[in-house]
Design a protein around this motif. Structure first.
Motif, mmCIF file in Angstrom:
data_model
loop_
_atom_site.group_PDB
_atom_site.id
_atom_site.type_symbol
_atom_site.label_atom_id
_atom_site.label_comp_id
_atom_site.label_asym_id
_atom_site.label_seq_id
_atom_site.Cartn_x
_atom_site.Cartn_y
_atom_site.Cartn_z
ATOM 1 N N LEU A 132 30.207 -10.627 56.218
ATOM 2 C CA LEU A 132 29.306 -11.646 56.755
ATOM 3 C C LEU A 132 27.897 -11.492 56.179
ATOM 4 O O LEU A 132 27.253 -12.472 55.797
ATOM 5 C CB LEU A 132 29.270 -11.513 58.281
ATOM 6 C CG LEU A 132 29.010 -12.811 59.033
ATOM 7 C CD1 LEU A 132 30.172 -13.768 58.844
ATOM 8 C CD2 LEU A 132 28.776 -12.531 60.501
ATOM 9 N N GLN A 133 27.460 -10.234 56.097
ATOM 10 C CA GLN A 133 26.127 -9.966 55.552
ATOM 11 C C GLN A 133 26.042 -10.447 54.112
ATOM 12 O O GLN A 133 25.056 -11.029 53.694
ATOM 13 C CB GLN A 133 25.851 -8.461 55.587
ATOM 14 C CG GLN A 133 25.491 -7.942 56.952
ATOM 15 C CD GLN A 133 25.371 -6.439 56.909
ATOM 16 O OE1 GLN A 133 26.257 -5.754 56.388
ATOM 17 N NE2 GLN A 133 24.292 -5.920 57.454
ATOM 18 N N GLU A 134 27.130 -10.197 53.378
ATOM 19 C CA GLU A 134 27.137 -10.588 51.978
ATOM 20 C C GLU A 134 27.069 -12.104 51.853
ATOM 21 O O GLU A 134 26.312 -12.645 51.052
ATOM 22 C CB GLU A 134 28.404 -10.060 51.311
ATOM 23 C CG GLU A 134 28.365 -10.301 49.815
ATOM 24 C CD GLU A 134 29.540 -9.682 49.093
ATOM 25 O OE1 GLU A 134 30.009 -8.606 49.515
ATOM 26 O OE2 GLU A 134 29.990 -10.285 48.123
ATOM 27 N N LYS A 135 27.841 -12.777 52.683
ATOM 28 C CA LYS A 135 27.865 -14.228 52.655
ATOM 29 C C LYS A 135 26.459 -14.762 52.953
ATOM 30 O O LYS A 135 25.984 -15.703 52.333
ATOM 31 C CB LYS A 135 28.872 -14.747 53.698
ATOM 32 C CG LYS A 135 29.296 -16.183 53.409
ATOM 33 C CD LYS A 135 30.237 -16.698 54.464
ATOM 34 C CE LYS A 135 30.337 -18.217 54.414
ATOM 35 N NZ LYS A 135 29.070 -18.905 54.567
ATOM 36 N N HIS A 136 25.832 -14.086 53.907
ATOM 37 C CA HIS A 136 24.491 -14.485 54.323
ATOM 38 C C HIS A 136 23.496 -14.461 53.151
ATOM 39 O O HIS A 136 22.734 -15.390 52.957
ATOM 40 C CB HIS A 136 24.035 -13.551 55.447
ATOM 41 C CG HIS A 136 22.836 -14.079 56.174
ATOM 42 N ND1 HIS A 136 22.096 -13.338 57.037
ATOM 43 C CD2 HIS A 136 22.256 -15.278 56.148
ATOM 44 C CE1 HIS A 136 21.094 -14.062 57.497
ATOM 45 N NE2 HIS A 136 21.178 -15.261 56.975
ATOM 46 N N ILE A 137 23.537 -13.372 52.364
ATOM 47 C CA ILE A 137 22.572 -13.309 51.248
ATOM 48 C C ILE A 137 22.985 -14.252 50.113
ATOM 49 O O ILE A 137 22.145 -14.839 49.453
ATOM 50 C CB ILE A 137 22.315 -11.870 50.710
ATOM 51 C CG1 ILE A 137 23.539 -11.323 50.000
ATOM 52 C CG2 ILE A 137 21.802 -10.922 51.780
ATOM 53 C CD1 ILE A 137 23.150 -10.629 48.722
ATOM 54 N N ASP B 243 24.309 -17.078 50.397
ATOM 55 C CA ASP B 243 23.862 -18.429 50.772
ATOM 56 C C ASP B 243 22.381 -18.650 50.454
ATOM 57 O O ASP B 243 21.961 -19.755 50.156
ATOM 58 C CB ASP B 243 24.095 -18.680 52.269
ATOM 59 C CG ASP B 243 25.570 -18.876 52.561
ATOM 60 O OD1 ASP B 243 26.322 -19.117 51.602
ATOM 61 O OD2 ASP B 243 25.963 -18.767 53.739
ATOM 62 N N GLN B 244 21.603 -17.560 50.546
ATOM 63 C CA GLN B 244 20.156 -17.707 50.337
ATOM 64 C C GLN B 244 19.743 -17.635 48.864
ATOM 65 O O GLN B 244 18.647 -18.036 48.506
ATOM 66 C CB GLN B 244 19.408 -16.595 51.074
ATOM 67 C CG GLN B 244 19.415 -16.758 52.566
ATOM 68 C CD GLN B 244 18.656 -15.609 53.199
ATOM 69 O OE1 GLN B 244 17.437 -15.527 53.104
ATOM 70 N NE2 GLN B 244 19.368 -14.692 53.812
ATOM 71 N N SER C 280 16.784 -7.438 53.189
ATOM 72 C CA SER C 280 16.725 -7.845 54.592
ATOM 73 C C SER C 280 18.057 -7.601 55.308
ATOM 74 O O SER C 280 18.107 -7.493 56.519
ATOM 75 C CB SER C 280 16.330 -9.329 54.697
ATOM 76 O OG SER C 280 17.392 -10.125 54.227
ATOM 77 N N GLU C 281 19.149 -7.496 54.538
ATOM 78 C CA GLU C 281 20.460 -7.250 55.155
ATOM 79 C C GLU C 281 20.879 -5.783 55.063
ATOM 80 O O GLU C 281 22.021 -5.432 55.351
ATOM 81 C CB GLU C 281 21.523 -8.143 54.513
ATOM 82 C CG GLU C 281 21.399 -9.622 54.847
ATOM 83 C CD GLU C 281 21.741 -9.942 56.298
ATOM 84 O OE1 GLU C 281 22.463 -9.153 56.925
ATOM 85 O OE2 GLU C 281 21.260 -10.978 56.786
#
Lengths: 300, 125
Positions: free
Chosen positions: A229-234, A236-237, A267-268
């Protein structure tokens, strides 16, 4: 300065160069890269005033090049397939060049003898491929051109000779602000020589940039996170052009400013985080991938 | 005078900048000393003169060098780059510090290292 404005060139129904705009600044060394059949040679031949563009203009020092004797005296072009008169020796060929190029410098020709070390009484056709290339450079550099156009020039030259020729080229760029434009597939070599890069594909110019800016703009990062999830989050940004997973470590090719990427990834709180510099070869492959020219490993 | 590593993937102008900074900070290049001309360095290292020009210009912007019109580039006076040196160290230090924090080193331990250095006894643990 070389300037091409919305230049198109067709051969029968084939459009070799499509609406290209390009500017090569005086004293700069410009590397022209591209896929096979992208139109590099056609573009170079138009710059050398050999082909007439269908539409648009190509000018050197603000004067159109085609059929312009005045400008062509300042331009030297070394084609990918060399041509010398049959049975001519180096000295005879030099004499011919001397009659054509008014800026010909005989003392330069003699000084360069120390670089190339080939007997000027030898017939050019009896020389090896690499030596013929050396002769082409020898003659071109004795013409003291303001613009030097090189189509695949490195082919066939040994490493020592490459280094010697590069050195002479750089001196001319530093001393006389000679402008050089080089097409090549040897990206490692281009990376060392050029300050500006243009990438062509199917007749169009898809990238034109200062080499260092291109490098500062694309990064290869290695990251590993606790959760997907963290990876997906970054991801996406960030502006991710390419993504690969090796075990739990992801390799991403990301565009954008380094400090910005660092901030987002940190940040992650990743386990692993490294920014690796990209080679020109990798950049070329990813840029081409973006326009649909990708490496596919086809199973046989 | 400068050795560059051809296998290093960093842009050549950055490598060159780092080398020159190192030499200035180590005071091998002293204040007001003239740097080799773009032309000479290009010939010596076989590097695109535009790349060297760029490195010199960037170093001037960062305050390490100053240029006298058409005479070339010179090493700037110390005061100009003292702050830079601290900043440079800060980034290096932060990098190490980040690793130390990952490994669970506490603020107290770091403070202790600081005291040790001040007392002049450089112990590794």
């Amino acid at each position: 300065m070389i300037e091409a404005k919305s230049v198109t060139k067709k051969f029968h129904n084939e459009t070799a160069v499509r609406n290209i705009n390009i500017t090569v600044k005086r004293g700069s060394i410009y590397g022209l890269l591209g896929s096979n059949g992208a139109g590099k040679t056609t573009l170079l031949k138009m710059m050398a005033g050999i082909y007439r563009p269908e539409t648009g203009t190509i000018s050197i020092e603000d004067v159109p090049v085609f059929e312009n004797v005045f400008i062509k005296k300042k331009v030297c072009y070394i084609p990918d397939t060399l041509y010398f008169f049959p049975q001519n020796t180096i000295a005879q060929m030099a004499e011919y060049y001397q009659n054509i190029y008014s800026e010909w410098d005989a003392s330069r020709f003699n000084t360069l003898k120390r670089v190339f070390q080939i007997d000027t009484d030898r017939k050019i056709h009896k020389l090896s491929k690499g030596m013929q290339r050396q002769v082409a450079f020898w003659l071109a550099l004795s013409c003291m051109p303001s613009v030097l156009i090189l189509d695949e020039p490195i082919d066939g030259l040994d490493p020592v000779m490459r280094q010697k020729i590069k050195n002479v080229l750089f001196q001319d760029v530093a001393d006389r602000e000679m402008t050089v434009i080089i097409s090549s597939h040897n990206l490692r070599e281009i990376e060392d020589i050029c300050d500006h890069i243009g990438i062509m594909h199917q007749g169009e110019l898809i990238v034109e940039k200062e080499l260092d800016d291109l490098k500062a703009d694309t990064h290869k990062i290695q990251v590993a996170f606790k959760s997907e999830l963290q990876e997906k989050h970054i991801v996406d940004q960030l502006e991710v052009v390419h993504q690969e997973k090796r075990g739990s470590v992801s390799v991403l090719i990301v565009k954008g400013e380094e400090s910005n990427i660092k901030r987002i990834v940190r940040s992650e709180k990743p386990f692993v985080f490294d920014i690796l510099p990209l080679t020109l070869e990798e950049m070329f492959i990813y840029e081409m991938g973006e326009v649909g020219y990708e490496i596919e490993n086809i199973l046989l | 005078m400068f050795e560059l590593d051809p296998r290093n993937r960093k842009p050549i102008y950055e490598q060159l900048m780092e080398k020159i900074k190192e030499l200035i900070l180590a005071e091998v290049l002293t204040v007001d000393e003239k740097l080799p001309s773009v032309r000479m360095l290009s010939k010596e290292l076989t590097i695109n003169p535009n790349t060297i020009q760029k490195a010199y210009r960037e170093l001037e912007r960062e305050g390490y060098l100053y240029s006298a019109n058409r005479k070339g580039y010179f090493v700037a006076p110390i005061e100009l780059h003292a702050d830079k040196k601290v900043n440079e160290l800060k980034t290096q230090f932060q990098h190490l510090l980040r690793e130390a924090v990952y490994l669970g080193v506490t603020k107290e331990q770091i403070a202790q290292w600081f005291d040790e250095i001040e007392k002049g006894e450089e112990k590794s643990d």
